[in-house]
Scaffold this motif. Structure first.
Motif, PDB file in Angstrom:
ATOM      1  N   HIS A  75       2.364  -0.417  10.370  1.00 17.72           N
ATOM      2  CA  HIS A  75       2.190  -0.857   8.979  1.00 17.72           C
ATOM      3  C   HIS A  75       2.663  -2.303   8.854  1.00 17.72           C
ATOM      4  O   HIS A  75       3.374  -2.798   9.725  1.00 17.72           O
ATOM      5  N   HIS A  77       4.321  -5.339   5.884  1.00 13.46           N
ATOM      6  CA  HIS A  77       5.183  -5.381   4.687  1.00 13.46           C
ATOM      7  C   HIS A  77       4.707  -6.413   3.667  1.00 13.46           C
ATOM      8  O   HIS A  77       4.921  -6.264   2.487  1.00 13.46           O
ATOM      9  N   HIS A 124       4.397  -3.451  12.471  1.00  8.33           N
ATOM     10  CA  HIS A 124       5.185  -2.688  13.441  1.00  8.33           C
ATOM     11  C   HIS A 124       5.081  -1.181  13.209  1.00  8.33           C
ATOM     12  O   HIS A 124       4.720  -0.721  12.128  1.00  8.33           O
TER      13      HIS A 124
HETATM   14 FE   LIG Z   1       8.437  -1.418   8.346  1.00 11.75          FE
END
Ligand SMILES: [Fe+2]
Length: 181
Positions: A75, A77, A124
């Protein structure tokens, strides 16, 4: 001595620092350098889950407890982040976008007392490789819950909108394992 309210104030003050990301990293590093002190304030983790310590438009502070062997799919951010581990171990696999979707480009193992700054564009996946809970403070430079983001299918590495349900299900499955242990 680590105190939630004090930590929130310190993080808010760091937002005014010309290098906010570095200032927050320093704060988090100082806190997790004494895991026993963090445990005294936040409690010994007994369940996998997320506790929101603070949430605003420009700052989110989470107490994240990964259950035994829990995995979080790739995912992003879309805001800077700082992770500080105060118990257990976290394995971060980093990815970059390519024509197929994603390409793995590095792994970072973090143990208690370790801190890592993550840039706004990083992608990550996270694994707790241990049979115990891994506990971490996560600080983000924005409203983590209100920002649209991406996740990638762990098998096909296809990109799609981030689903909080996948993470919540991973927490639940992990807690079922904890209960049956
Ligand atoms: Fe994360």
């Amino acid at each position: 001595m680590f105190q939630k309210e004090r930590f929130i104030e310190d993080c808010r003050a760091a937002l005014k620092d010309p290098d906010t990301h570095a200032a927050i990293r320093e704060l988090v590093a100082r806190v997790v350098s004494d895991p026993a002190d963090v445990l005294r304030e936040l409690g010994e983790p007994e369940r996998a889950g997320v506790e929101t310590i603070y949430r605003a438009d420009d700052l989110t502070i989470l107490n994240l407890c990964w259950g035994p062997r829990m995995t979080i799919r790739p995912h992003d951010h879309r805001m800077w982040a700082v992770i500080g581990i105060y118990g257990g171990r976290e394995e971060n696999t980093f990815f970059r976008r390519n024509e197929q979707g994603l390409k793995q480009h590095g792994v970072k193992v973090m143990n208690a007392r370790d801190t890592a700054p993550l840039g706004a564009s990083i992608i990550h996946a996270v694994v707790n490789p241990l049979d115990q809970i891994t506990a971490a403070l996560h600080v983000y430079g924005g409203d983590f819950f209100a920002t649209p983001r991406s996740e990638w299918d762990p098998t096909t590495l296809e990109e799609r909108p981030y689903s909080v349900e996948h993470t919540m299900r991973a927490f639940e499955d992990s807690n079922k394992l904890l209960k049956s242990a």
